[in-house]
Structure formats: C-alpha cells, structure tokens
Enzyme design. Structure first.
Site, PDB file in Angstrom:
ATOM      1  N   HIS A 161      -0.775 -35.234 -30.630  1.00 60.03           N
ATOM      2  CA  HIS A 161      -1.804 -35.814 -30.255  1.00 60.03           C
ATOM      3  C   HIS A 161      -1.882 -35.841 -28.538  1.00 60.03           C
ATOM      4  O   HIS A 161      -2.724 -36.530 -28.102  1.00 60.03           O
ATOM      5  CB  HIS A 161      -2.490 -37.127 -30.927  1.00 60.03           C
ATOM      6  N   SER A 282      -3.044 -23.700  -1.804  1.00 60.70           N
ATOM      7  CA  SER A 282      -4.584 -23.815  -1.761  1.00 60.70           C
ATOM      8  C   SER A 282      -4.884 -23.272  -0.406  1.00 60.70           C
ATOM      9  O   SER A 282      -4.391 -23.624   0.719  1.00 60.70           O
ATOM     10  CB  SER A 282      -5.162 -25.202  -2.187  1.00 60.70           C
ATOM     11  N   LYS A 288      -1.473 -28.731  -1.479  1.00 60.82           N
ATOM     12  CA  LYS A 288      -1.467 -28.287  -3.151  1.00 60.82           C
ATOM     13  C   LYS A 288      -0.325 -27.338  -3.394  1.00 60.82           C
ATOM     14  O   LYS A 288       0.142 -26.483  -2.290  1.00 60.82           O
ATOM     15  CB  LYS A 288      -2.900 -27.587  -3.413  1.00 60.82           C
ATOM     16  N   GLU A 295      -0.599 -20.656 -15.201  1.00 60.94           N
ATOM     17  CA  GLU A 295      -2.138 -20.480 -15.465  1.00 60.94           C
ATOM     18  C   GLU A 295      -2.273 -18.956 -16.031  1.00 60.94           C
ATOM     19  O   GLU A 295      -3.245 -18.708 -16.840  1.00 60.94           O
ATOM     20  CB  GLU A 295      -2.710 -21.011 -14.433  1.00 60.94           C
TER      21      GLU A 295
END
Ligand code: ARG
Length: 465
Positions: A161, A282, A288, A295
């Site tokens: 979980h 970024s 970043k 992804e």
C-alpha cells in the site's frame, strides 16, 4: 473523364484509373516499405521453389533472383523509387522487377497471391522482432542481476500500500523484476514458435492449382512447418496479437520499475540519485533534475497497450478470409517493436547508472516500526498464539508512539509490561535478524537471495547458450 484502361498490375478489368484519393487511401507503401527484406526473401524462396517444381525455368528463376537482389540493394541504399500508385511493397517490387527482366518478372506471381505473400512477410517480421526483443530482454536481465549483486548488502523498506511494511534487500526487489522479465522473455519465445509457420503457397484463400512444394519454400525461409489450413493461413493475425500482448505486458512491467525509480529519485524518498547523463533539467527552475526518461518509459507503455487493443479491435468480427482491414495491422506492430526495443535499451543504460543512498535507505527501513512483525513472531515462537502476539505488539507500537520511542529503544521491563513472554532475546531484534530470519524459499534473507540470484543467472546462461 476520358475512357482509359487502368495501368495497375491488377487493372485489366477496369475501365478507368483509380481516383487519386483512392490511391492515397488504399496505399500502404508509406509504411509497408519496412517489410522489403521480408518481401524479397519470400519472393526468392517462392521463385526457387517454382523452378524446383518445374513451374518456371531455371533461367527465369535466375533472372528473378538477380533482379530481386539488385532491387534489395537499391532499397537499402535509398535509391529505389517507390510509387503510391503501385500501392504496396509487393506491387512496387514486382513492377520494378518486371521493368527490369520482362516476362520472367511476370511469372513470379504464379501460384501466389498477395494474401499469402503479406501473411508470409508479417510472420517473418514478427519472428525477427521476437528475436530482437528476446535478446534485449536477456541482456536487460543480466544487467538487473549484476546490479542486484552490486547492491546485495543494501537494505530498504519493503512496501505494501506504499506504506513501509518490512525490511527487504534491494537485491531481492531487483530480482523480482528479473523474474517478471524472465516470464516476458518466455512469452516472446512462445510467440516466436507460434509465428514461425509458413502461410506461403496458400494463395488467395483456397490453396493453388499448381504442384507446388510448400514445405520447400517454408524450409528455405526458416519456418518450422506450414500452416495446414489455407483459409486460416491468410486470414488470421493471432500471432500479431500474441506479439502485442507480450510487448504490452513487458512494458507494463517496465512502467512499474520506472515508477519506482521516479519515486525513489524524489526528495520525499531520496533513495537514489539519477546520473546526469540520464536526466534532464527544467527550463524555468534551475535546481531541477528530472527523471524524464523513466517517465517516458512509463508513458510509452500506453502505446503498447493501445496497440494491443488496436489489433484485437481490428480482428474482431472480420469474416474469413482476407480483408483489406488487415492492412491496418502494420503501423501499430512497427510502433510496438520500436517502443519496446528503445525502452529496454534506455532502461539498460540508465538503471546501472543510478547511485543508491544506502545509508538513507537503511534508516528508512528501520523507521516506522517496520520490525513490528518480528516482535510478534518472537512471541509466537514462545508459544503465544499469533493473534494474541499481534495484538500485544499493536499495543507496543501505540505505547512507543505515546512515549516517542522506537521499538529498539524499549527496555525489557517495558516489553514485559505489555507481554510477559518477552525475554532478553527480544532486545536483539534488528534489521539483520529480521532479514536473516526470512530464509524461507523465496524470502529476503541474504543467503536465500544470493541463492535465488545464482539460480536466475544459471537459467539465463542456459537460455543464451
Ligand atoms: N497491402 C496489403 C496488406 O497489407 C497486402 C495484401 C493485399 N491483398 C489484396 N488482395 N488486396 O494487407
């Protein structure tokens, strides 16, 4: 419009040329160009068989084989001119061959139809694609096992979980992925076996009226045998479905791994640092470092799932035998092969470049009472019924929360206040003891994980030898 005989290879019964819209919509050459090698291999095998059966002369066969070899070379070098009016890869090649060698070229299509021709091309393509994916998956599995070996002492929290549950070894976690990819490999191997049957020589749908030798052309193309039923041979693409299904599942597995890398690279987890070579920045936030590749790998799984749905929808409800719908099987197929190969490739490069924050992972593995099960097991081994032990440790956790203590900080007295069966052995419950205790087959004990890794490695060696 003036009356004019069509100049198509199949055009003799037509009074008019096709509308240019028809040509555009009907043509598949913009994408089935990718099948030129398979198409030429199929034609060479067919011509060789026709000559062997005395259906064409050996002179014609030689003209055909040489002409096809030249055409193949020209296509490979980008010198061949394709035309939309010639519709697809089969007709483009056949027309060019006939321009070159005349009547011999016109004999090539004896005892053949584009329906068994395309079924042959696609099967050869899927067979090769299976081989490429199988090779990539095996090399990825070997990378996973190497990384597991390198991280064999790294402890991390195991989750259920997405809540910290019990400590595990990172190597155990990585080896779980290896096991998934081992089954994926098996699925491609099975797909290859089902694919590698020859439809060539079944004609349009009913078989052909010449004394051909299907086994011979099948053998020349490296097929394991021939598809028995001619209607089945030209009309099913279930092997394409199998391929998509194996691709989609492999990508689903990759998406889960990607998701974990993304989570682990976040400040919230802080388990790993991505290598600069496999992350991006970024355009607005200078600080970043983004896990774009993981992804994308996660995102690209959507394509392969979409492609699986596409082939199912395409096949559903088509009457036997061949229908032009079938032409729509190709682009999704090419997309899935490319997606899977590119994704395994990038994951194979990126994964070993990650550096794990071992100390931080261990601290996380110890936190949040993740050894609670071990305290309950301890009591259970002292003959306390498990449910009673579970409830006692529940009270321990609640006591610790109130006192702002960890389980390891409790004194024997505090432990015994909650349950008298605790004795001083309970003070020796640690991450190491928790890991070592799980020596059951398949468990996370270091020795067990090592044994499992050795077994996985020898399975892999067995597959590749
Ligand atoms: N381009 C077609 C396909 O991809 C080849 C077979 C065409 N056959 C036919 N009878 N029109 O399926």
């Amino acid at each position: 419009m003036p009356k004019k005989k069509s100049d198509k290879l199949w055009g003799a019964r037509f009074e008019h040329d096709a509308d240019s819209l028809t040509d555009q919509y009907n043509a598949s050459i913009s994408f089935d160009i990718r099948l030129y090698r398979e198409d030429i291999a199929g034609s060479k095998a067919h011509a060789t068989m026709l000559a062997r059966q005395n259906i064409i002369t050996t002179q014609d066969r030689d003209l055909i084989l040489n002409g096809l070899a030249e055409i193949e070379q020209e296509i490979a070098e980008g010198r061949f001119i394709f035309s939309v009016e010639r519709e697809d890869i089969h007709l483009n090649i056949e027309a060019a061959l006939t321009e070159r060698i005349g009547d011999a070229g016109r004999r090539l299509h004896t005892a053949r139809s584009r329906n068994d021709q395309i079924a042959t091309d696609i099967r050869l393509f899927v067979r090769d694609a299976c081989d490429s994916v199988i090779t990539s998956l095996r090399s990825f599995r070997s990378i996973l096992l190497k990384l597991a070996e390198k991280e064999s002492a790294t402890v991390m929290p195991g989750y259920t979980h997405l809540q910290r549950a019990q400590p595990i070894l990172l190597s155990h976690h990585l080896q779980a992925y290896e096991a998934m990819f081992a089954r994926d490999t098996e699925r491609f191997v099975q797909t290859r076996t089902r694919t590698n049957q020859s439809p060539l020589g079944t004609g349009a749908l009913a078989g052909v009226s010449f004394k051909i030798d299907r086994a011979l052309s099948a053998n020349l193309l490296g097929f394991d045998g021939v598809i028995e039923n001619s209607i089945d041979a030209v009309s099913d693409r279930d092997f394409v479905f199998d391929f998509h299904s194996a691709c989609a599942l492999s990508m689903i597995h990759i998406s889960r791994l990607s998701e974990e890398l993304i989570l682990w690279a976040s400040a919230e987890f802080g388990f790993l640092n991505l290598d600069d070579r496999f992350s991006t920045g970024s355009s607005i936030m200078p600080q970043k470092k983004n896990p774009d590749l993981a992804e994308l790998a996660r995102g690209k799984s959507a394509r392969t799932i979409g492609n699986l749905v596409q082939i199912m929808t395409l096949l559903k409800g088509q009457p036997l035998a061949y229908n032009k719908d079938m032409q729509e099987d190709k682009e999704a197929l090419f997309d899935s092969v490319d997606t899977v190969l590119d994704t395994i490739n990038i994951m194979s490069a990126m994964l070993p470049s990650c550096s794990f924050n071992r100390q931080h992972m261990k601290t996380a593995a110890e936190a949040n009472f993740s050894l609670a099960t071990d305290y309950a097991d301890y009591l259970t081994k002292k003959n306390v019924p498990f449910r009673e032990a579970h409830s006692a440790v529940g009270s321990l956790v609640s006591f610790c929360e109130k006192e702002n203590k960890t389980l390891a900080e409790l004194t024997l007295e505090e432990l015994q206040n909650i349950h008298p069966a605790f004795d001083k052995g309970a003070l020796e419950i640690t991450i190491e003891s928790a890991l070592n205790a799980r020596a059951v087959n398949g468990g996370t004990a270091p020795q067990t994980v090592k044994k499992a890794r050795k077994a996985a490695q020898s399975r892999l060696n067995e597959e590749t030898k």
